[in-house]
Design an enzyme around this catalytic site. Sequence first.
Site, short mmCIF file in Angstrom:
data_model
loop_
_atom_site.label_atom_id
_atom_site.label_comp_id
_atom_site.label_asym_id
_atom_site.label_seq_id
_atom_site.Cartn_x
_atom_site.Cartn_y
_atom_site.Cartn_z
N LYS A 87 26.86 -91.06 -87.43
CA LYS A 87 27.51 -91.10 -86.13
C LYS A 87 28.56 -90.00 -86.09
O LYS A 87 29.48 -89.96 -86.92
CB LYS A 87 28.17 -92.47 -85.96
CG LYS A 87 27.95 -93.11 -84.60
CD LYS A 87 28.52 -94.52 -84.62
CE LYS A 87 28.51 -95.15 -83.26
NZ LYS A 87 29.24 -96.43 -83.27
O1 G3P Z 1 29.24 -98.85 -80.10
C1 G3P Z 1 30.44 -98.46 -79.58
C2 G3P Z 1 31.33 -99.62 -79.41
O2 G3P Z 1 31.64 -100.14 -80.65
C3 G3P Z 1 32.57 -99.40 -78.64
O3 G3P Z 1 32.85 -100.63 -78.12
O4 G3P Z 1 34.21 -102.41 -77.23
O5 G3P Z 1 35.26 -100.66 -78.67
O6 G3P Z 1 34.53 -100.12 -76.36
P1 G3P Z 1 34.31 -100.96 -77.56
#
Ligand code: G3P
Length: 221
Positions: A87
Site C-alpha cells: 500500500k
Molecule cells: O481502508 C482505508 C480505511 O482504513 C480508512 O478508513 O475509517 O480511517 O476513514 P477510515
Amino acid sequence: MKIFLDTANISEIKKGAAMGVIHGVTTNPSLVAKEGHKDYKAVVKEIANLLPVAAPISVEVVSEAVADMVADGKRFYSWAPENVVVKLPMNAEGLQATRELAKDGVRVNMTLCFSANQAILGALAGVAFISPFLGRLDDIGHDGMQLIRDILAIYRNYDFKTEVIAASIRHPLHTIDAAKAGAHIATIPYKVLEQMLKHPLTDIGIQRFLDDWKKSGATNL
Ligand code: G3P
C-alpha cells in the site's frame, strides 16, 4: 464483488474467514497501532494463514522517499509473496515506487485517493488496486460515492485493469451503494460485516421456528 476486511484484528479476521465471505484484508498503520501489534511481519504471516490461498493482504509503507518505499515494499512482499500487496500513498513518490516495484512483479494498492484525477494517474502508473476513501469525503460534506462511480466510469472507458476498492466504509449502506456502482471490492470494518449479516426479522423468524418445533414435540432423528 469481493469483500475485504479493513482490520488488523486477528480474531475478526478469523471470524470473517470462517464465514467464507472474505477475499482479502487491508491494513494501515492506524489499524496496526490500534491492535498494539509490534511485529508487522508476524501479523501478516498469521493473516495469510487464515485467508484463502493468494488472498490479497494490503501492507502499508510508512517511508516517504521513493528508495525507502521500494525497499520496504520488497521486504513486505518477501513475507508472503502470494498475498502481499504494497500500500503506497497517492503522491509522486508513490507513483514512482509503483513503477519500480512492478519490475519485480510486486502489486500496489494506492491509498488515500480522493479524486478521479488521482485515480487516473494511479491506473496509468499500473497500480493493481486504487482505494478511494468515500467515508472521509462524506465526513467533509463531499459525495464519496460519486467519486467511486466516476472512477469506475473512467476505468471502463479505457479498459484499465486497476480494481477499485471502496474504502473508508462507515456503514452497511456504503457497501450496498458500492456494489450498485460496480466497485470491484469493498473493504469494510468487521462491525459493518456484522451489520450486513443481521436483520431483526431473521432473528425473530429463527426464534419462532425453534419455539414452534419445541411445542410440536416432533423429532428430526
Ligand atoms: O481502508 C482505508 C480505511 O482504513 C480508512 O478508513 O475509517 O480511517 O476513514 P477510515
